[in-house]
Design an enzyme around this catalytic site. Structure first.
Site, PDB file in Angstrom:
ATOM      1  N   ASP A 134      -0.880  -1.026 -10.317  1.00 41.21           N
ATOM      2  CA  ASP A 134      -1.071  -2.448 -10.045  1.00 41.21           C
ATOM      3  C   ASP A 134      -0.948  -3.210 -11.354  1.00 41.21           C
ATOM      4  O   ASP A 134      -1.557  -2.835 -12.367  1.00 41.21           O
ATOM      5  CB  ASP A 134      -2.454  -2.708  -9.451  1.00 41.21           C
ATOM      6  CG  ASP A 134      -2.540  -2.363  -7.976  1.00 41.21           C
ATOM      7  OD1 ASP A 134      -1.502  -2.404  -7.300  1.00 41.21           O
ATOM      8  OD2 ASP A 134      -3.655  -2.054  -7.504  1.00 41.21           O
TER       9      ASP A 134
ATOM     10  N   GLU B 162       0.816  -1.219   0.000  1.00 33.15           N
ATOM     11  CA  GLU B 162       0.000   0.000   0.000  1.00 33.15           C
ATOM     12  C   GLU B 162       0.848   1.266   0.000  1.00 33.15           C
ATOM     13  O   GLU B 162       0.358   2.350   0.315  1.00 33.15           O
ATOM     14  CB  GLU B 162      -0.965   0.021   1.198  1.00 33.15           C
ATOM     15  CG  GLU B 162      -1.658  -1.279   1.507  1.00 33.15           C
ATOM     16  CD  GLU B 162      -2.547  -1.806   0.386  1.00 33.15           C
ATOM     17  OE1 GLU B 162      -2.678  -1.132  -0.639  1.00 33.15           O
ATOM     18  OE2 GLU B 162      -3.105  -2.916   0.546  1.00 33.15           O
TER      19      GLU B 162
ATOM     20  N   ASP C  53      -5.170  -6.613   2.757  1.00 35.72           N
ATOM     21  CA  ASP C  53      -6.289  -6.765   1.831  1.00 35.72           C
ATOM     22  C   ASP C  53      -7.627  -6.733   2.546  1.00 35.72           C
ATOM     23  O   ASP C  53      -8.614  -6.206   2.006  1.00 35.72           O
ATOM     24  CB  ASP C  53      -6.155  -8.079   1.065  1.00 35.72           C
ATOM     25  CG  ASP C  53      -4.893  -8.120   0.240  1.00 35.72           C
ATOM     26  OD1 ASP C  53      -4.905  -7.592  -0.876  1.00 35.72           O
ATOM     27  OD2 ASP C  53      -3.892  -8.668   0.730  1.00 35.72           O
TER      28      ASP C  53
ATOM     29  N   TRP D 231      -0.725   5.073  -0.294  1.00 34.56           N
ATOM     30  CA  TRP D 231      -1.281   5.530  -1.565  1.00 34.56           C
ATOM     31  C   TRP D 231      -2.798   5.350  -1.594  1.00 34.56           C
ATOM     32  O   TRP D 231      -3.425   5.438  -2.632  1.00 34.56           O
ATOM     33  CB  TRP D 231      -0.600   4.851  -2.744  1.00 34.56           C
ATOM     34  CG  TRP D 231      -0.955   3.421  -3.068  1.00 34.56           C
ATOM     35  CD1 TRP D 231      -1.514   2.476  -2.275  1.00 34.56           C
ATOM     36  CD2 TRP D 231      -0.748   2.792  -4.339  1.00 34.56           C
ATOM     37  NE1 TRP D 231      -1.653   1.288  -2.952  1.00 34.56           N
ATOM     38  CE2 TRP D 231      -1.190   1.451  -4.237  1.00 34.56           C
ATOM     39  CE3 TRP D 231      -0.239   3.213  -5.571  1.00 34.56           C
ATOM     40  CZ2 TRP D 231      -1.131   0.546  -5.287  1.00 34.56           C
ATOM     41  CZ3 TRP D 231      -0.169   2.305  -6.624  1.00 34.56           C
ATOM     42  CH2 TRP D 231      -0.611   1.001  -6.481  1.00 34.56           C
TER      43      TRP D 231
ATOM     44  N   ARG E  42       5.639   8.184  -6.833  1.00 29.20           N
ATOM     45  CA  ARG E  42       4.811   8.059  -8.034  1.00 29.20           C
ATOM     46  C   ARG E  42       4.419   9.445  -8.543  1.00 29.20           C
ATOM     47  O   ARG E  42       3.882  10.255  -7.801  1.00 29.20           O
ATOM     48  CB  ARG E  42       3.563   7.230  -7.688  1.00 29.20           C
ATOM     49  CG  ARG E  42       2.644   6.960  -8.869  1.00 29.20           C
ATOM     50  CD  ARG E  42       1.556   5.973  -8.506  1.00 29.20           C
ATOM     51  NE  ARG E  42       0.629   6.480  -7.504  1.00 29.20           N
ATOM     52  CZ  ARG E  42      -0.699   6.386  -7.596  1.00 29.20           C
ATOM     53  NH1 ARG E  42      -1.260   5.799  -8.637  1.00 29.20           N
ATOM     54  NH2 ARG E  42      -1.469   6.853  -6.632  1.00 29.20           N
TER      55      ARG E  42
ATOM     56  N   GLY F  66     -11.372   3.737 -19.500  1.00 26.05           N
ATOM     57  CA  GLY F  66     -12.780   4.091 -19.572  1.00 26.05           C
ATOM     58  C   GLY F  66     -13.258   4.492 -20.949  1.00 26.05           C
ATOM     59  O   GLY F  66     -14.427   4.883 -21.112  1.00 26.05           O
TER      60      GLY F  66
END
Length: 514
Positions: A330, A191, A442, A382, A237, A254
């Site tokens: 990811d 994470e 998770d 994040w 990032r 999208g």
């Protein structure tokens, strides 16, 4: 967009984080092993193919690839491999049935998916029969990737007991060495979670660099930053570039022409519709048409490459020296969530070289001196708000309390079991194994985001129950019962066979914690 092919200053680095929780023997559908096999077929198989093609064409240092120990364990697990083979066969059978449908659109989708399933089966049979580790060792040896390590079972480290946190990290790095024959110099912290002081633990474990989110570096991600006086580098990032892809409002996946992730054909189980529109309900989605997609992918490749190039030029001018731009995602975005993602990814990496962008890894950035002044990092992640709210907010306080209680129970049991002598204790090993599965990040994530929350709570409590009942039997001196329970739970959660609780005991002893 016309992009200049002249070289630009600095370096672009792509970082992929590959992770799924331990799913084997914990349900199949709608949540459970199915999640693993979907991601394996849609993301991991094509990604390895992309990297192998790039390596064959002489590309090196193309990305930093994080693979969590818990995912690596599943990709090497015999049960998971056998079940994956069955799942691929079932996919092909479902596609065959759809291909015989009287509905022309369903039949077209069935024929496409039949061929996709056949290619995946061929790849799995010929390349994956011995698990993922031989493939990853080959990619590492080719120089096309840097492989990042991580702690066992993906805990939210800032909330973990420091003793268990250090053990989880060192064991995770040892797992990487055992599987891939390498010692990762960098990690993807689960994470991207950080608490002040963890940099010292990283340095002690031999970690040279790790990932954080952009706001952790106050948005200035143009260089890696040593954390305090530890010498360990934090790379951030770049949200400006990363959100070109991963923005829920405007990211590439999208686009109306791309295959829709959420809408299933309930008769076949296939995803045979296109996005159509962001506000279009599932029943109104139009059939997926591959003929619409290729030019859209190329347009998004050019858009991304152009923005990377501009960002490198602008950031280099801003800081007065060549800058670093890091995009991080990811791995499962590419293929599982975004069907066209692997094709886009390969085209981007090839196109970046053509337009004069230097592509490298995080390790390469360190070697090339993309390093700024030291700084102190705040507590961060994040997740939503870039803080810890997803993992310790009001919705998951019950899991925070559960984790603390189970950890205390486990550490106390391990101390008492191993104080008896120096021989290995399979009972203590299983107590630690179940504890690590309990504290996986998770479970609170899935609750906070309301994605299979009931499954997540059930999993956390299942592993907590295992920890408690083994520990209770052991502490009551019921050695045979404790051994039987440990063996039974081990059959269900057959991961990390090299885990040795004596190493946790040594950490506890060294710190005066017992």
């Amino acid at each position: 967009m016309t992009i200049s092919t002249s070289s630009v200053p600095g370096q672009f680095t792509l970082v992929l984080h590959s992770h799924l929780p331990w799913l084997a023997n914990h349900g199949r559908w709608p949540v459970g092993e199915e999640w693993l096999y979907q991601s394996w077929a849609s993301s991991y198989l094509p990604l390895i193919g992309v990297l192998e093609r790039l390596a064959a064409d002489g590309f090196t240092d193309q990305l930093s690839l994080g693979i969590t120990p818990v995912l690596a364990a599943q990709l090497d697990d015999p049960h998971c491999a056998a079940s994956m083979y069955e799942w691929l066969g079932d996919w092909q059978l479902r596609a065959m049935q759809a291909a015989m449908s009287s509905d022309a659109d369903r039949a077209d989708a069935g024929r496409r998916e039949f061929l996709d399933a056949q290619r995946a089966l061929d790849t799995f049979e010929t390349r994956w029969r011995h698990g993922a580790s031989p493939l990853l060792r080959g990619l590492s040896s080719s120089g096309v990737v840097e492989i990042l390590g991580g702690p066992l079972a993906h805990p939210f480290a800032p909330l973990l007991d420091p003793r268990l946190r250090r053990f989880s990290l060192t064991e995770g790095l040892a797992d990487a060495h055992a599987r891939w024959g390498l010692d990762p110099s960098g990690i993807w912290a689960p994470e991207c979670a950080f608490a002040p002081g963890m940099e010292t633990e990283y340095a002690h474990a031999g970690v040279g660099h790790f990932m954080v989110d952009g706001p952790t570096l106050h948005g200035d991600t143009a260089l890696g930053r040593p954390v305090g006086d530890s010498g360990v580098l934090a790379y951030g990032r770049d949200l400006t570039i990363s959100y070109r892809v991963w923005s829920p409002k405007s990211g590439y996946p999208g686009h109306a022409a791309y295959r829709d992730f959420h809408t299933y054909d309930h008769e076949s189980g296939l995803k045979r519709f296109r996005v159509t529109g962001r506000a279009v309900p599932g029943e109104a989605k139009k059939p997926y048409d591959p003929a619409r997609v290729d030019t859209v992918i190329d347009r998004h490749v050019e858009d991304f490459v152009g923005h990377v190039r501009e960002r490198l030029i602008d950031e280099s001018a801003r800081i007065g020296r060549p800058a670093l731009v890091v995009a991080a995602f990811d791995t499962e975005l590419f293929g599982h969530w975004w069907h066209e993602g692997p094709v886009w990814l390969e085209r981007v990496l090839r196109r970046l070289r053509e337009v004069g962008v230097n592509v490298g890894t995080l390790a390469g950035a360190t070697e090339s001196g993309f390093v700024g002044a030291p700084m102190e990092l705040p507590a961060s992640s994040w997740g939503s708000g870039k803080d810890w709210r997803v993992w310790n907010g009001p919705a998951v306080h019950h899991l925070v309390d559960l984790n603390a209680e189970v950890t205390d129970t486990a550490l106390d049991a391990v101390a008492k079991l191993l104080d008896r002598g120096g021989t290995r204790s399979r009972v203590a090993d299983q107590i630690v194994r179940e504890t690590l599965l309990t504290v996986s990040s998770d479970w609170p994530f899935m609750v906070s985001k309301d994605t299979a929350a009931q499954y997540a709570v059930s999993r956390a409590h299942t592993h907590a129950h295992a920890t408690r009942e083994i520990s209770d039997a052991a502490m009551r001196g019921r050695d045979d019962a404790a051994a039987t329970l440990a063996a039974s739970w081990s059959r269900a959660d057959n991961l990390f066979p090299a885990l040795d609780a004596r190493r946790l005991h040594a950490i506890m002893t060294a710190e005066g914690g017992i």
